[in-house]
Motif scaffolding. Structure first.
Motif: not given
Length: 195
Positions: A146-147, A150, A154
């Motif tokens: 997930l990190a 991201v 982003f």
């Protein structure tokens, strides 16, 4: 009149703050020293420095301290170990440090949270600890993925991909097997001394 505490209840209670603090310090030192020992061994035997990525020496103290001392010690060790290692040895490489902090802190946190979970069925101590270890490893990898997602989506990070998480699992399989053997054995020995 206070109810008597059983050995099982004592095993799941969080240890004292002093114990958690000392365990964290020892685990951070181990998490910084073990990779250096593995790198030296790899260089001496001709296996190279990739031995660290294969045997995952930094993960072992983080997972153990979470299971032994709880979520605060696990989280702190996982967050501090890569920072201390980078400051003292220059490893891991700078772009990897934030991801290592997130991944290891997740391992330590989840291992610590799972230490007090009572399994719904009675299983021998090593198997129970193996189940908790596997759950912490999966949760930590998911947080790491997930990190990275991201960072890619982003923050425009082009050095990492979510697929690198699964590549790391393949590369680190010998280290995972080492953890699956050592951690449950250590925890089973601790359980025997608690009773």
């Amino acid at each position: 009149m206070q109810p008597q505490t059983t050995a099982s209840a004592r095993a799941y209670a969080l240890p004292s703050v002093k114990f958690q603090s000392i365990a964290t310090i020892i685990a951070v030192v181990a998490a910084v020293a073990l990779p250096q020992v593995f790198h030296l061994a790899g260089a001496a035997t001709g296996l190279g420095t990739m031995i660290g990525q294969t045997l995952l020496p930094m993960h072992l103290p983080v997972l153990l301290v979470g299971l032994l001392a709880g979520p605060f010690a696990g989280l702190a060790t996982g967050a501090l170990a890569p920072l201390a290692s980078f400051a003292l040895t220059g490893m891991p490489m700078a772009p990897m440090v934030p991801f290592m902090v997130i991944e290891l802190a997740s391992y330590g946190l989840f291992a610590g949270l799972l230490r007090g979970v009572r399994l719904p069925v009675a299983v021998p101590s090593p198997l129970g600890w193996l189940g908790k270890l596997l759950a912490a490893q999966v949760a930590g990898r998911l947080v790491d993925a997930l990190a990275i997602a991201v960072a890619v989506a982003f923050l425009g990070n082009t050095q990492m991909t979510v697929a690198s998480v699964w590549t790391a699992v393949g590369t680190g399989m010998p280290g995972l097997v080492l953890q699956w053997v050592l951690v449950p054995v250590v925890m089973a020995v601790v359980d025997r001394h608690r009773d």
